[in-house]
Write an enzyme that holds these catalytic residues in place. Structure first.
Site, PDB file in Angstrom:
ATOM      1  N   GLU A 241      -1.668  -5.439   8.348  1.00 57.75           N
ATOM      2  CA  GLU A 241      -0.983  -4.832   9.494  1.00 57.75           C
ATOM      3  C   GLU A 241      -1.780  -5.111  10.769  1.00 57.75           C
ATOM      4  O   GLU A 241      -2.998  -4.920  10.787  1.00 57.75           O
ATOM      5  CB  GLU A 241      -0.856  -3.314   9.285  1.00 57.75           C
ATOM      6  CG  GLU A 241       0.020  -2.962   8.104  1.00 57.75           C
ATOM      7  CD  GLU A 241       0.215  -1.447   7.941  1.00 57.75           C
ATOM      8  OE1 GLU A 241      -0.187  -0.680   8.842  1.00 57.75           O
ATOM      9  OE2 GLU A 241       0.770  -1.055   6.901  1.00 57.75           O
TER      10      GLU A 241
ATOM     11  N   ASP B 179       0.843  -1.203   0.000  1.00 55.20           N
ATOM     12  CA  ASP B 179       0.000   0.000   0.000  1.00 55.20           C
ATOM     13  C   ASP B 179       0.882   1.259   0.000  1.00 55.20           C
ATOM     14  O   ASP B 179       0.383   2.375  -0.120  1.00 55.20           O
ATOM     15  CB  ASP B 179      -1.010   0.002   1.153  1.00 55.20           C
ATOM     16  CG  ASP B 179      -0.359   0.024   2.520  1.00 55.20           C
ATOM     17  OD1 ASP B 179       0.881  -0.030   2.604  1.00 55.20           O
ATOM     18  OD2 ASP B 179      -1.104   0.103   3.530  1.00 55.20           O
ATOM     19  N   SER B 180       2.204   1.071   0.066  1.00 60.13           N
ATOM     20  CA  SER B 180       3.138   2.187  -0.132  1.00 60.13           C
ATOM     21  C   SER B 180       2.932   2.825  -1.503  1.00 60.13           C
ATOM     22  O   SER B 180       3.398   3.937  -1.751  1.00 60.13           O
ATOM     23  CB  SER B 180       4.591   1.709   0.015  1.00 60.13           C
ATOM     24  OG  SER B 180       4.818   0.562  -0.762  1.00 60.13           O
TER      25      SER B 180
ATOM     26  N   LYS C 131      -1.226  -9.538   2.770  1.00 59.23           N
ATOM     27  CA  LYS C 131      -0.531  -9.064   3.976  1.00 59.23           C
ATOM     28  C   LYS C 131      -1.461  -8.107   4.689  1.00 59.23           C
ATOM     29  O   LYS C 131      -2.185  -7.339   4.041  1.00 59.23           O
ATOM     30  CB  LYS C 131       0.764  -8.346   3.596  1.00 59.23           C
ATOM     31  CG  LYS C 131       1.457  -7.686   4.793  1.00 59.23           C
ATOM     32  CD  LYS C 131       2.834  -7.170   4.455  1.00 59.23           C
ATOM     33  CE  LYS C 131       2.879  -5.762   3.920  1.00 59.23           C
ATOM     34  NZ  LYS C 131       2.277  -4.722   4.800  1.00 59.23           N
TER      35      LYS C 131
ATOM     36  N   ASP D  71      -1.253  -6.233  -0.479  1.00 57.35           N
ATOM     37  CA  ASP D  71      -1.330  -5.565   0.823  1.00 57.35           C
ATOM     38  C   ASP D  71      -2.761  -5.072   1.064  1.00 57.35           C
ATOM     39  O   ASP D  71      -3.277  -4.269   0.268  1.00 57.35           O
ATOM     40  CB  ASP D  71      -0.368  -4.365   0.779  1.00 57.35           C
ATOM     41  CG  ASP D  71       0.199  -4.015   2.126  1.00 57.35           C
ATOM     42  OD1 ASP D  71      -0.128  -4.693   3.121  1.00 57.35           O
ATOM     43  OD2 ASP D  71       0.988  -3.049   2.179  1.00 57.35           O
TER      44      ASP D  71
ATOM     45  N   GLU E  88       8.755  -4.246  10.986  1.00 59.89           N
ATOM     46  CA  GLU E  88       9.237  -2.951  10.477  1.00 59.89           C
ATOM     47  C   GLU E  88       9.746  -2.044  11.593  1.00 59.89           C
ATOM     48  O   GLU E  88       9.069  -1.859  12.619  1.00 59.89           O
ATOM     49  CB  GLU E  88       8.098  -2.254   9.701  1.00 59.89           C
ATOM     50  CG  GLU E  88       8.516  -0.904   9.140  1.00 59.89           C
ATOM     51  CD  GLU E  88       7.609  -0.365   8.044  1.00 59.89           C
ATOM     52  OE1 GLU E  88       6.700  -1.082   7.596  1.00 59.89           O
ATOM     53  OE2 GLU E  88       7.830   0.790   7.628  1.00 59.89           O
TER      54      GLU E  88
HETATM   55  O1  KIV Z   1       3.454  -1.129   1.723  1.00 59.14           O
HETATM   56  C1  KIV Z   1       4.619  -1.553   1.743  1.00 59.14           C
HETATM   57  O2  KIV Z   1       5.411  -1.308   0.834  1.00 59.14           O
HETATM   58  C2  KIV Z   1       5.024  -2.340   2.894  1.00 59.14           C
HETATM   59  C3  KIV Z   1       6.471  -2.702   3.006  1.00 59.14           C
HETATM   60  C4  KIV Z   1       7.231  -1.513   3.403  1.00 59.14           C
HETATM   61  C5  KIV Z   1       6.682  -3.844   3.899  1.00 59.14           C
HETATM   62  O3  KIV Z   1       4.224  -2.663   3.711  1.00 59.14           O
END
Ligand code: KIV
Length: 297
Positions: free
Chosen positions: A131, A60-61, A129, A99, A198
Site C-alpha cells: 500500500e 492482509d484482510s 503487493k 500482501d 480501492e
Molecule cells: O487485503 C486485501 O484483501 C486487499 C484487497 C481488498 C485488495 O488488499
C-alpha cells in the site's frame, strides 16, 4: 478445451498453463477483464484456482476475516507467511501475490526488500503487493531491483485507516483525484506490474485505467478498471460484520454452514449420527475374543 474456445481467457492464456505477469498485462492490451480474489488457506485457494481466477491475493484482510481483528494493522509477517504457504499448496494456475503487512516495508528500505523476499522464499508467492503512493517509490524500486515483482495499492489503503479518518471513498475532489493519478503514475514509473485501486469514484478510476499502461485492478472503483478484486469472505457471505457497498455477495455461505452445523448437532443429540454406514465393523469371532479378554480388566 483450448484457450480460444474458452471466452473467459485471453488468446494468450492457455487454460492449463500457469498465469504469469505477462499474461496479466496481455489481458489489458486485449481489453479482457482480469479476475482477482483473495484466498487464505489450502481449501479456499483450491476453489479459487479451480474457478480459473487469474490472480490470488493472500490479502492482509486475513487479519479481519480469518483472525477476527478490528483492522489489518496488527497482522505480522509470520502470520502472513503461514497463510501464504497454505495457499501455495492449493493453487496451481493463478498468479500468487502476497500482501506486505503494516510496518513490514515502511520503516526501512533494506528491511522491506528482505521481507518482500520472504514472501517468495518462505511463502511461495510470485509477487508482493504494498500500500502506498508517491512516498513508496524508493521502496518499490528497491524491491523490484531485487527481482521481486510489485503490485501497488492506492486509494483507500486500509493500513492507513487512522490517517485517512476511517474507511472513506478517496479521490472525491478534483485535487484528490489528481493526487491519485499522480500516485498511479509514480507506481507505474517505479516498475509496478499492476495496481489495486480501492474505493474511488468510477469516473476517476476510468481515467486512471485509461492513462496507465499497466493493469488497474479495482475494488469499489467501478466497472471501467482493467480487472476486479474482492475479498473471498465478502463474495461468499462468510463474514459476520459489515459488507461494503461495493461488494456483490454471490452466496450466503454463513447461512448454509449454520444450517449444516445445526443439522449435525441435532443428529448427534437424537442418535441419528453416526449411522451404520459411518461405522467400522469387526468380525464376530474377534469381538467374542475381545469380550473375553476385556473381562480381565
Ligand atoms: O487485503 C486485501 O484483501 C486487499 C484487497 C481488498 C485488495 O488488499
Amino acid at each position: 478445451m483450448s484457450a480460444q474456445s474458452d471466452p473467459q481467457h485471453s488468446k494468450s492464456i492457455s487454460v492449463h498453463s500457469k498465469i504469469t505477469l505477462s499474461d496479466i498485462q496481455a489481458k489489458k492490451r486485449e481489453s479482457l477483464p482480469i479476475t482477482m480474489l483473495t484466498a487464505y488457506d489450502y481449501s479456499s485457494a483450491l476453489l479459487v484456482d479451480q474457478a480459473k481466477i487469474d490472480v490470488i491475493l493472500v490479502g492482509d484482510s486475513l487479519a479481519m476475516v480469518m483472525m477476527g481483528l478490528e483492522s489489518t494493522v496488527p497482522v505480522t509477517m509470520e502470520e502472513m507467511l503461514h497463510h501464504c504457504r497454505a495457499v501455495s499448496k492449493g493453487a496451481q494456475r493463478a498468479l500468487l501475490v502476497g500482501d506486505m503487512p503494516f510496518m513490514s516495508f515502511q520503516a526501512d528500505t533494506a528491511e522491506a526488500v528482505r521481507n518482500a523476499g520472504r514472501f517468495l522464499k518462505e511463502g511461495a508467492m510470485e509477487a508482493v503487493k504494498l500500500e502506498g503512493g508517491k512516498e513508496a517509490v524508493p521502496t518499490v524500486k528497491a524491491i523490484i531491483n531485487a527481482g521481486i515483482p510489485v503490485m501497488g495499492h492506492i486509494g483507500l489503503t486500509p493500513q492507513s485507516v487512522s490517517k485517512l479518518g476511517g474507511y472513506r471513498v478517496q479521490g472525491k475532489s478534483s485535487a484528490a483525484a489528481l493526487s491519485l493519478l499522480q500516485d498511479a503514475i509514480a507506481m507505474e514509473s517505479a516498475g509496478c506490474f499492476s495496481i489495486v485501486l480501492e474505493a474511488v469514484p468510477a469516473p476517476v478510476a476510468k481515467i486512471i485505467s485509461e492513462r496507465l499502461e499497466i493493469p488497474i485492478i479495482g475494488i469499489g472503483a467501478g466497472p471501467e478498471c482493467d480487472g476486479q478484486v474482492l475479498v473471498y469472505h465478502d463474495l461468499l457471505g462468510l463474514f459476520d460484520r459489515f459488507t461494503p457497498k461495493f461488494v456483490k455477495q454471490y452466496a450466503n455461505l454463513n447461512e448454509v454452514i449454520h444450517l449444516a452445523l445445526r443439522a449435525y448437532a441435532d443428529d448427534v443429540s437424537s442418535h441419528q449420527f453416526p449411522a451404520d454406514e459411518h461405522t467400522y465393523p469387526i468380525e464376530e469371532g474377534e469381538l467374542e475374543k475381545f469380550l473375553e479378554l476385556a473381562k480381565e480388566y
